[in-house]
Design a protein around this motif. Structure first.
Motif, PDB file in Angstrom:
ATOM      1  N   ALA A  73       0.833  -1.203   0.000  1.00 21.52           N
ATOM      2  CA  ALA A  73       0.000   0.000   0.000  1.00 21.52           C
ATOM      3  C   ALA A  73       0.871   1.257   0.000  1.00 21.52           C
ATOM      4  N   LEU A  74       1.967   1.230   0.756  1.00 23.23           N
ATOM      5  CA  LEU A  74       2.868   2.382   0.770  1.00 23.23           C
ATOM      6  C   LEU A  74       3.493   2.591  -0.602  1.00 23.23           C
ATOM      7  N   ASP A  75       3.863   1.491  -1.253  1.00 19.12           N
ATOM      8  CA  ASP A  75       4.410   1.601  -2.603  1.00 19.12           C
ATOM      9  C   ASP A  75       3.409   2.241  -3.550  1.00 19.12           C
ATOM     10  N   ARG A  76       2.182   1.778  -3.448  1.00 19.68           N
ATOM     11  CA  ARG A  76       1.153   2.314  -4.342  1.00 19.68           C
ATOM     12  C   ARG A  76       0.896   3.787  -4.067  1.00 19.68           C
ATOM     13  N   GLY A  77       0.830   4.115  -2.792  1.00 17.82           N
ATOM     14  CA  GLY A  77       0.606   5.513  -2.419  1.00 17.82           C
ATOM     15  C   GLY A  77       1.735   6.393  -2.925  1.00 17.82           C
ATOM     16  N   ALA A  78       2.953   5.900  -2.775  1.00 19.09           N
ATOM     17  CA  ALA A  78       4.109   6.677  -3.215  1.00 19.09           C
ATOM     18  C   ALA A  78       4.090   6.867  -4.725  1.00 19.09           C
ATOM     19  N   ALA A  79       3.645   5.827  -5.437  1.00 21.04           N
ATOM     20  CA  ALA A  79       3.554   5.943  -6.893  1.00 21.04           C
ATOM     21  C   ALA A  79       2.501   6.984  -7.276  1.00 21.04           C
ATOM     22  N   MET A  80       1.376   6.965  -6.564  1.00 19.82           N
ATOM     23  CA  MET A  80       0.325   7.952  -6.850  1.00 19.82           C
ATOM     24  C   MET A  80       0.815   9.370  -6.583  1.00 19.82           C
ATOM     25  N   LEU A  81       1.596   9.526  -5.522  1.00 22.62           N
ATOM     26  CA  LEU A  81       2.103  10.850  -5.179  1.00 22.62           C
ATOM     27  C   LEU A  81       3.297  11.242  -6.043  1.00 22.62           C
ATOM     28  N   ASN A  82       3.805  10.258  -6.783  1.00 23.44           N
ATOM     29  CA  ASN A  82       4.936  10.496  -7.678  1.00 23.44           C
ATOM     30  C   ASN A  82       6.164  11.016  -6.926  1.00 23.44           C
TER      31      ASN A  82
END
Ligand SMILES: [Zn+2]
Ligand SMILES: [Zn+2]
Lengths: 433, 109
Positions: A150-159
């Motif tokens: 989830a952190l990876d995905r969030g970080a990807a969304m936040l770029n």
């Protein structure tokens, strides 16, 4: 009787530093605390000017102090960082819902944008619902695996360029100790790294790596920072709890043991014949995995098929569970059909990408067409994939037997690194705290 | 003789959860000899204060707060906002209106 500050500033000391044993005043403590973190950041080259950085924020003491300190240092030393907060809502009533309020306070206090991602949106399940399915024994496994991704995905969304986590020196020493106690050489090798993450993932950095827990708590207290402290309502890991208690006992006698254990972990050399798992991409969700199908996808499949133990127990048990499942389904085609149905349902009901339906890259997964057009082309692939996957559970997991022992209930969490285990929330509360 | 000693105790960082969520409380300690007739100390020290807290305010299991005759490692103690490690820890002699704070470092971060 007042004790003078060791630095000769003329003030009275307020605390004894665990790292050095020095008695130090409040102002000198703030200065030393912040400067040491600055030194850790610059020496470890954690950031580059202009980077966007997500602070993994739980509302607890470590991430609150991390956010505060990064904001302070960013301004003082012109790091030029674009800082933001990233929180994961596991869906644990009475725990995370309260701590998220603290994170929102951080957002306002530190003027940083906040992104909250929930397990419910990402995976279709809250931790409350998962625990209702699986009981309280292995929930830290689910929580840790899901949180990591989830952190990876969030970080990807936040770029963002990287994710900063609040792991402190005590946490890292504890992890070194745990990996020694488990004979887990692969993780032992990785767990002291200040930057973790392999190619294709967003790196995690630990600016508080050399900061004592005692000083973090004292800093938060003297700076009057608001943080959230409670125990995770779910069962903690007893083994880790013992390791933590042992470490705290030793720290009381000789505080430098924390630094010494980290140093030992950093400098220990690993014999070449120890095979370390190689990293690859999960064929389903495309996130980094050491298996063909990542742990998150396996766990999620188990949940969605009503086989919540899938991916937790020993490989032999996984095989047995799947055999039983397949018998129930009469034949494999039914199972495949089942998977297709799942995909179709997902398309209709969810705008958010779910692991069960995805075979696409996270990067593509931001628009409303996320789980629609991308899914189409993957449905047919899933047929063969399912066969592969089913075979895989029984075969390839052999290499995993050691890690899959049931009594080490969070051993799987740290399959890739130590970052997002429950050790940063509920795992540390092992001895009842 | 029968004078009481008034001190304020405070709990934070999760330690308050062991004390019925009480964050601060003013307490009146009786003469030490009436509370602990066998005590070797003449005056209240932190050592006896811990015993008093265990008997009077602690609601959770004792081992979450105490270990041997001290606080459990990982619980910080502040005496009037200063680290008790600068002030003799258990041997610190309590004074009227002292503020003693217990902060847990063991709760989630
Ligand atoms: Zn000073
Ligand atoms: Zn996956």
């Amino acid at each position: 009787m007042p004790v003078p500050c060791k630095r000769g500033c003329g003030n009275n000391a307020v605390l004894k530093r665990p790292k050095t044993g020095d008695a130090i005043c409040k102002e000198c403590f703030f200065w030393a605390f912040e400067t040491e973190i600055h030194y850790t950041i610059t020496k470890g080259k954690l950031f580059n000017k202009g980077d966007s950085v997500a602070v993994a924020a739980s509302g607890g003491k470590d991430s609150t102090v991390l956010a505060h300190t990064l904001k302070t240092l960013n301004e003082r030393y012109n790091y030029g960082l674009n800082l933001m907060l990233l929180s994961i809502d596991e869906g644990i009533t009475g725990y995370r819902d309260d701590s998220l309020e603290t994170v929102k306070q951080n957002r306002d206090d530190y003027e940083m944008p906040l992104k909250i991602l929930s397990y419910k949106d990402l995976y279709g399940w809250t931790m409350d619902e998962i625990v209702a399915q699986i009981g309280r024994k292995n929930n830290c496994t689910f929580c840790g695996v899901f949180r990591r991704q989830a952190l990876d995905r969030g970080a990807a969304m936040l770029n963002v360029k990287c994710i900063a986590t609040g792991h402190n020196a005590d946490d890292i020493a504890e992890t070194v100790l745990m990996n020694v106690l488990r004979g887990d050489i692969a993780r032992l090798k990785r767990c002291t790294a200040i930057t973790t993450g392999s190619e294709g993932t967003i790196p995690r950095v630990k600016p508080l790596k050399y900061t004592y827990e005692k000083e973090i708590v004292m800093y938060a207290h003297y700076k009057k920072l608001v943080y959230f402290s409670t125990e995770c309502v779910f069962a903690p890991n007893a083994y880790r709890g013992h390791a933590r208690a042992l470490l705290k006992d030793m720290e009381k006698i000789r505080p430098s043991c924390i630094m010494d254990i980290i140093y030992s972990g950093e400098t220990m050399s690993i014999k070449e014949e120890v095979s370390l798992p190689t990293q690859r991409l999960c064929i389903r969700c495309n996130f980094v995995s050491s298996q063909e199908v990542c742990k998150a996808c396996v766990l999620l499949e188990g949940l969605n098929k009503g086989l919540p133990k899938l991916g937790i127990g020993k490989s032999s048990k996984v095989k047995k569970l799947l055999d039983e499942y397949n018998t129930r389904q009469n034949n494999l085609e039914t199972a495949v059909k089942d998977l297709e149905d799942c995909n179709i349902t997902d398309k209709k009901t969810s705008k958010t990408c779910k692991n069960i339906s995805n075979g696409f890259k996270q990067k593509e997964c931001n628009a409303t067409n996320c789980c629609t057009n991308k899914t189409e082309r993957n449905v047919e692939k899933n047929n063969e994939k399912l066969q592969t996957v089913l075979d895989k559970y029984s075969l390839e997991n052999n290499s995993q037997v050691k890690l899959d022992e049931e009594d080490s209930d969070d051993s799987e969490i740290k399959h890739q690194d130590e970052d997002d285990t429950c050790s940063s929330s509920c795992g540390r509360l092992g001895v009842g705290f | 003789m029968a004078e009481t000693l008034t001190v304020e105790v405070m709990f934070g960082g999760g330690a308050e959860l062991l004390f019925n969520k009480v964050k601060r409380k003013e307490i009146a300690l009786p003469p030490l000899k009436t509370f602990l007739p066998d005590s070797q100390n003449q005056n209240w020290t932190l050592k006896e204060l811990l015993i008093w807290l265990k008997d009077n305010l602690l609601v959770e299991r004792e081992e979450l707060f105490l270990k041997d005759d001290s606080v459990r490692p990982g619980i910080l103690v502040l005496i009037n906002e200063e680290d008790w490690e600068l002030h003799g820890q258990l041997n610190y002699e309590l004074k009227e209106n002292d503020k003693i704070m217990f902060i847990s470092t063991l709760h989630g971060g």
